[in-house]
Design a protein around this motif. Structure first.
Motif, PDB file in Angstrom:
ATOM      1  N   SER A   1       0.724  -1.020  -0.095  1.00 27.62           N
ATOM      2  CA  SER A   1       0.020  -0.100  -0.096  1.00 27.62           C
ATOM      3  C   SER A   1       0.895   1.213  -0.008  1.00 27.62           C
ATOM      4  CB  SER A   1      -0.920   0.026   1.317  1.00 27.62           C
ATOM      5  OG  SER A   1      -1.807  -1.057   1.139  1.00 27.62           O
ATOM      6  N   ALA A   2       0.583   2.338  -0.701  1.00 28.17           N
ATOM      7  CA  ALA A   2       1.201   3.585  -0.921  1.00 28.17           C
ATOM      8  C   ALA A   2       0.337   4.535  -1.023  1.00 28.17           C
ATOM      9  CB  ALA A   2       2.349   3.552  -1.887  1.00 28.17           C
ATOM     10  N   VAL A   3       0.893   5.776  -1.165  1.00 31.80           N
ATOM     11  CA  VAL A   3      -0.030   7.121  -1.425  1.00 31.80           C
ATOM     12  C   VAL A   3       0.478   7.738  -2.684  1.00 31.80           C
ATOM     13  CG1 VAL A   3      -0.236   7.782   1.085  1.00 31.80           C
ATOM     14  CG2 VAL A   3       1.779   8.596  -0.196  1.00 31.80           C
ATOM     15  N   PRO A   4      -0.344   8.492  -3.404  1.00 31.80           N
ATOM     16  CA  PRO A   4       0.121   8.978  -4.722  1.00 31.80           C
ATOM     17  C   PRO A   4       1.321   9.681  -4.896  1.00 31.80           C
ATOM     18  CG  PRO A   4      -2.240   9.452  -3.960  1.00 31.80           C
ATOM     19  CD  PRO A   4      -1.637   8.912  -2.794  1.00 31.80           C
ATOM     20  N   THR A   5       1.831  10.135  -3.843  1.00 28.54           N
ATOM     21  CA  THR A   5       3.057  10.910  -4.128  1.00 28.54           C
ATOM     22  C   THR A   5       4.291   9.724  -4.353  1.00 28.54           C
ATOM     23  OG1 THR A   5       2.425  12.559  -2.523  1.00 28.54           O
ATOM     24  CG2 THR A   5       4.940  12.251  -2.678  1.00 28.54           C
ATOM     25  N   ILE A   6       4.269   8.738  -3.623  1.00 29.16           N
ATOM     26  CA  ILE A   6       5.059   7.608  -3.850  1.00 29.16           C
ATOM     27  C   ILE A   6       5.097   7.174  -5.069  1.00 29.16           C
ATOM     28  CG2 ILE A   6       5.334   5.194  -3.076  1.00 29.16           C
ATOM     29  CD1 ILE A   6       5.131   6.011  -0.087  1.00 29.16           C
ATOM     30  N   TYR A   7       3.855   6.915  -5.730  1.00 31.21           N
ATOM     31  CA  TYR A   7       3.757   6.310  -6.926  1.00 31.21           C
ATOM     32  C   TYR A   7       4.139   7.726  -7.969  1.00 31.21           C
ATOM     33  CZ  TYR A   7       0.848   2.586  -4.978  1.00 31.21           C
ATOM     34  OH  TYR A   7       0.455   1.490  -4.410  1.00 31.21           O
ATOM     35  N   SER A   8       3.833   8.835  -7.694  1.00 31.07           N
ATOM     36  CA  SER A   8       4.456   9.517  -8.689  1.00 31.07           C
ATOM     37  C   SER A   8       5.969   9.740  -8.711  1.00 31.07           C
ATOM     38  CB  SER A   8       3.902  11.095  -8.207  1.00 31.07           C
ATOM     39  OG  SER A   8       2.668  11.212  -8.237  1.00 31.07           O
ATOM     40  N   MET A   9       6.657   9.553  -7.560  1.00 35.24           N
ATOM     41  CA  MET A   9       7.956   9.427  -7.317  1.00 35.24           C
ATOM     42  C   MET A   9       8.607   8.234  -8.148  1.00 35.24           C
ATOM     43  SD  MET A   9       9.072  10.195  -3.533  1.00 35.24           S
ATOM     44  CE  MET A   9       8.681  11.867  -2.704  1.00 35.24           C
ATOM     45  N   LEU A  10       7.611   7.127  -8.042  1.00 32.74           N
ATOM     46  CA  LEU A  10       8.331   6.035  -8.792  1.00 32.74           C
ATOM     47  C   LEU A  10       8.240   5.947 -10.380  1.00 32.74           C
ATOM     48  CD1 LEU A  10       6.805   3.016  -6.504  1.00 32.74           C
ATOM     49  CD2 LEU A  10       9.529   3.775  -6.717  1.00 32.74           C
ATOM     50  N   ALA A  11       6.890   6.689 -10.660  1.00 36.83           N
ATOM     51  CA  ALA A  11       6.484   6.976 -12.160  1.00 36.83           C
ATOM     52  C   ALA A  11       7.769   8.036 -12.748  1.00 36.83           C
ATOM     53  CB  ALA A  11       5.135   7.367 -12.357  1.00 36.83           C
ATOM     54  N   ALA A  12       8.419   8.685 -12.202  1.00 33.74           N
ATOM     55  CA  ALA A  12       9.212   9.980 -12.342  1.00 33.74           C
ATOM     56  C   ALA A  12      10.711   9.218 -12.504  1.00 33.74           C
ATOM     57  CB  ALA A  12       9.438  10.943 -11.818  1.00 33.74           C
ATOM     58  N   LEU A  13      11.013   7.870 -12.081  1.00 34.91           N
ATOM     59  CA  LEU A  13      12.404   7.194 -12.290  1.00 34.91           C
ATOM     60  C   LEU A  13      12.699   7.179 -13.690  1.00 34.91           C
ATOM     61  CD1 LEU A  13      12.114   4.336  -9.785  1.00 34.91           C
ATOM     62  CD2 LEU A  13      13.305   6.371  -9.647  1.00 34.91           C
ATOM     63  N   PRO A  14      14.085   7.313 -13.916  1.00 34.54           N
ATOM     64  CA  PRO A  14      14.632   7.370 -15.250  1.00 34.54           C
ATOM     65  C   PRO A  14      13.906   6.231 -16.190  1.00 34.54           C
ATOM     66  CG  PRO A  14      16.297   7.634 -13.819  1.00 34.54           C
ATOM     67  CD  PRO A  14      14.983   7.481 -12.830  1.00 34.54           C
ATOM     68  N   ASP A  15      13.989   6.300 -17.528  1.00 31.49           N
ATOM     69  CA  ASP A  15      13.279   5.296 -18.552  1.00 31.49           C
ATOM     70  C   ASP A  15      13.791   3.975 -18.300  1.00 31.49           C
ATOM     71  OD1 ASP A  15      11.265   7.047 -19.181  1.00 31.49           O
ATOM     72  OD2 ASP A  15      12.253   7.765 -21.080  1.00 31.49           O
ATOM     73  N   HIS A  16      15.282   4.168 -17.917  1.00 29.99           N
ATOM     74  CA  HIS A  16      15.962   2.672 -18.138  1.00 29.99           C
ATOM     75  C   HIS A  16      15.730   1.911 -16.972  1.00 29.99           C
ATOM     76  CE1 HIS A  16      18.816   4.074 -15.002  1.00 29.99           C
ATOM     77  NE2 HIS A  16      18.759   5.329 -15.247  1.00 29.99           N
ATOM     78  N   VAL A  17      15.211   2.552 -15.968  1.00 24.41           N
ATOM     79  CA  VAL A  17      14.511   1.837 -14.552  1.00 24.41           C
ATOM     80  C   VAL A  17      13.717   0.727 -15.168  1.00 24.41           C
ATOM     81  CG1 VAL A  17      14.024   1.690 -12.494  1.00 24.41           C
ATOM     82  CG2 VAL A  17      15.475   3.487 -12.974  1.00 24.41           C
ATOM     83  N   ARG A  18      13.716  -0.334 -15.292  1.00 22.16           N
ATOM     84  CA  ARG A  18      12.789  -1.570 -15.736  1.00 22.16           C
ATOM     85  C   ARG A  18      12.855  -2.722 -14.698  1.00 22.16           C
ATOM     86  NH1 ARG A  18       9.071   0.745 -18.982  1.00 22.16           N
ATOM     87  NH2 ARG A  18       9.799   2.461 -19.941  1.00 22.16           N
ATOM     88  N   PRO A  19      12.386  -2.560 -13.507  1.00 21.64           N
ATOM     89  CA  PRO A  19      12.617  -3.701 -12.581  1.00 21.64           C
ATOM     90  C   PRO A  19      11.617  -4.865 -12.608  1.00 21.64           C
ATOM     91  CG  PRO A  19      11.177  -2.009 -11.706  1.00 21.64           C
ATOM     92  CD  PRO A  19      11.654  -1.625 -12.956  1.00 21.64           C
ATOM     93  N   ASP A  20      11.970  -5.970 -12.211  1.00 16.27           N
ATOM     94  CA  ASP A  20      11.143  -7.382 -12.320  1.00 16.27           C
ATOM     95  C   ASP A  20      10.138  -6.978 -11.140  1.00 16.27           C
ATOM     96  OD1 ASP A  20      10.039  -9.767 -12.245  1.00 16.27           O
ATOM     97  OD2 ASP A  20      11.886 -10.754 -11.591  1.00 16.27           O
ATOM     98  N   THR A  21       8.962  -6.824 -11.782  1.00 14.94           N
ATOM     99  CA  THR A  21       7.692  -6.695 -10.742  1.00 14.94           C
ATOM    100  C   THR A  21       6.849  -7.763 -10.815  1.00 14.94           C
ATOM    101  OG1 THR A  21       6.508  -5.406 -12.265  1.00 14.94           O
ATOM    102  CG2 THR A  21       7.906  -4.150 -10.865  1.00 14.94           C
ATOM    103  N   SER A  22       7.288  -9.108 -11.450  1.00 23.27           N
ATOM    104  CA  SER A  22       6.373 -10.138 -11.668  1.00 23.27           C
ATOM    105  C   SER A  22       5.827 -10.722 -10.232  1.00 23.27           C
ATOM    106  CB  SER A  22       7.150 -11.276 -12.398  1.00 23.27           C
ATOM    107  OG  SER A  22       8.413 -11.649 -11.635  1.00 23.27           O
ATOM    108  N   SER A  23       6.429 -10.436  -9.286  1.00 25.21           N
ATOM    109  CA  SER A  23       5.835 -11.070  -7.970  1.00 25.21           C
ATOM    110  C   SER A  23       4.528 -10.199  -7.508  1.00 25.21           C
ATOM    111  CB  SER A  23       6.864 -11.057  -6.841  1.00 25.21           C
ATOM    112  OG  SER A  23       7.103  -9.703  -6.453  1.00 25.21           O
ATOM    113  N   LEU A  24       4.520  -8.787  -7.944  1.00 27.49           N
ATOM    114  CA  LEU A  24       3.462  -8.147  -7.384  1.00 27.49           C
ATOM    115  C   LEU A  24       1.979  -8.441  -8.230  1.00 27.49           C
ATOM    116  CD1 LEU A  24       5.483  -4.956  -7.347  1.00 27.49           C
ATOM    117  CD2 LEU A  24       4.364  -5.939  -5.200  1.00 27.49           C
ATOM    118  N   ARG A  25       1.001  -8.488  -7.361  1.00 24.75           N
ATOM    119  CA  ARG A  25      -0.367  -8.799  -7.813  1.00 24.75           C
ATOM    120  C   ARG A  25      -0.922  -7.410  -7.932  1.00 24.75           C
ATOM    121  NH1 ARG A  25      -4.315 -11.154  -5.463  1.00 24.75           N
ATOM    122  NH2 ARG A  25      -3.852 -11.171  -3.190  1.00 24.75           N
ATOM    123  N   PHE A  26      -0.719  -6.456  -7.070  1.00 21.38           N
ATOM    124  CA  PHE A  26      -1.187  -5.256  -7.291  1.00 21.38           C
ATOM    125  C   PHE A  26      -0.512  -4.204  -6.126  1.00 21.38           C
ATOM    126  CE2 PHE A  26      -3.812  -7.818  -4.211  1.00 21.38           C
ATOM    127  CZ  PHE A  26      -3.874  -6.796  -2.939  1.00 21.38           C
TER     128      PHE A  26
END
Length: 491
Positions: free
Chosen positions: A233-258
């Motif tokens: 769980s997180a707040v919009p500010t956190i998601y905004s920070m993650l969305a603003a990461l450089p384009d080359h950041v492409r993590p493995d998120t396959s474990s995450l359901r939501f």
């Protein structure tokens, strides 16, 4: 569920299964139970018993969870304290809650005004004789969560064990979590969301919890790849920070359901863009501390409607009412009111304020404005007009205005929230000098630093000849917001 006995139940069902991990300590279920019993023994030795309040001024760490269950094992209540609070704010919460013990980080400078203090490093180690967890009265007070109010004085939201039990079960059903899940806790444990959604709910269903330290967008996905959580769980500010990461950041998120998104409005554009980039959905919800965390959530498996905050949690009712409390027509805007077993018992020691927000047979007045569509999805269009939400933290201007008015040069103060790309909103203050006085903005900054947690402090001070008022003599904050917008456009 009797949460005092949850560690016992987990230890019996899966002794060596993973329970909680915080980067420093990893506890299996049987180890969790042993540590909880030891912490309960120590609290008992310190005189803590049924009905007593224990304050936890701790960062996110395993010991918070241990002390939570230990206090409940004794029939005591926990009040979480924001570690960044000033001494003034901490003492006010300790006094209002009637806390008998304050647990703090080792080496922390503490002003507790007669309340016993325990450093977290002083917790007992070793083994203790097995004990039996009590069968708690569902009406016994479990949590005292402090939230700011329009009076400027933070109020203790009284959540009993029935509230906690109801909310956890509602969350379990709505989020479809089970033993195979692994929750990553990144929100602070002094928020009810962190306690209920990110700790109690996963532990109840047999899942495990990874407790993260201070959020850092640069290392967040490293933690995801390492620990393989299935949700957080997180707040919009956190998601905004993650969305603003450089384009080359492409993590493995396959474990995450939501990921759950709440505490402040998020734009449909952010939700869509985030999911497209990182490959897992953001489930937007809505709730208040007074409702034990959540009241609506978009379905995990069903249709998610970006721009809405979803459907009521199972077991809750949502209505939209007018100023007289009458239900409005479908699709029309009005105040959002909520009813369910999750609604708080009330505000500690404030029956009059409780009566203002819990009305007509248990409906909780939220002060938020929204409407329901034909399928029951809630869209928020406004909120209590004065409240500011900075990075998911609720801020009521009155508390800040009262601090500013304490400066002898200030006749009157008005505080508003203004848009900010990173935080959503930040605090701006307008002050009117007393006749013959000159306001020193640096002195006001210092006053706020002594009296207010960092996120509540104004980012700018404007000294004006007069605070604008409306026709009935109340401060005209609409005018102040318009003035600030014009000022920003010229800058």
């Amino acid at each position: 569920m009797n949460f005092a006995s949850l560690p016992d139940r987990r230890a019996e069902l899966d002794p060596h299964g993973a329970a909680v991990f915080d980067g420093h300590q990893s506890l299996t279920n049987v180890q969790l139970l042993s540590r909880v019993r030891m912490a309960a023994r120590q609290l008992h030795d310190l005189g803590i018993g049924t009905g007593d309040v224990v304050a936890l001024k701790l960062t996110n760490r395993v010991e918070f969870v241990l002390l939570l269950f230990a206090a409940w094992r004794l029939g005591a209540t926990i009040t979480p304290v924001n570690p960044s609070m000033t001494d003034v704010e901490v003492v006010r919460q300790l006094q209002d809650s009637g806390a008998r013990l304050l647990v703090v980080e080792d080496g922390a400078a503490v002003v507790a005004h007669g309340v016993a203090v325990l450093g977290v490093g002083e917790l007992y180690e070793g083994d203790v004789e097995p004990d039996q967890a009590p069968l708690l009265d569902p009406s016994a007070l479990a949590l005292l969560i402090y939230t700011s109010g329009t009076t400027g004085v933070p109020k203790g939201v009284m959540l009993d064990h029935a509230n906690i039990d109801a909310m956890v079960e509602m969350g379990r059903q709505a989020l479809e979590v089970g033993p195979a899940d692994r929750c990553l806790l990144i929100l602070p444990l002094f928020h009810v969301n962190g306690i209920v959604v990110s700790v109690l709910m996963p532990l109840l269903v047999g899942a495990s919890v990874v407790i993260a330290g201070r959020f850092d967008p640069r290392t967040f996905f490293d933690l995801v790849e390492q620990e393989r959580p299935t949700f957080f769980s997180a707040v919009p500010t956190i998601y905004s920070m993650l969305a603003a990461l450089p384009d080359h950041v492409r993590p493995d998120t396959s474990s995450l359901r939501f990921g759950v998104c709440g505490a402040a409005p998020a734009s449909a554009e952010l939700l869509t863009r985030f999911e497209a980039r990182y490959g897992f959905p953001l489930i937007e919800g809505y709730g208040l501390s007074e409702g034990t965390c959540g009241s609506t959530i978009n379905p995990v498996a069903g249709p998610r409607r970006a721009g809405t905050v979803g459907l009521p949690f199972p077991g809750q009712e949502i209505r939209i009412v007018d100023a007289d409390g009458g239900e409005v027509a479908l699709g029309s805007d009005g105040e959002v009111v909520v009813r369910g077993a999750n609604v708080m018992r009330g505000y500690l020691g404030r029956p009059d304020e409780t009566a203002k927000v819990i009305v007509n047979g248990g409906w909780l007045r939220t002060g938020d404005v929204g409407h329901l569509d034909a399928d029951g999805y809630l869209t928020l269009v406004g909120r209590s007009k004065d409240m500011i939400i900075r990075g998911g933290e609720n801020i009521y201007p009155k508390e800040i205005e009262d601090v500013l008015a304490g400066d002898p040069s200030v006749l009157e103060a008005a505080v508003i929230g203004v848009a900010d790309e990173k935080w959503g909103e930040v605090v701006v203050a307008y002050v009117q000098p007393r006749p013959g006085s000159t306001v020193d903005s640096e002195a006001l900054k210092a006053l706020c630093a002594r009296s207010l947690t960092g996120y509540k402090r104004p980012t700018a001070f404007f000294v004006v000849e007069a605070i604008p008022k409306n026709a009935v003599g109340k401060i005209d904050k609409t005018s102040l917001r318009a003035g600030y917008a014009a000022h920003s456009a010229r800058s």
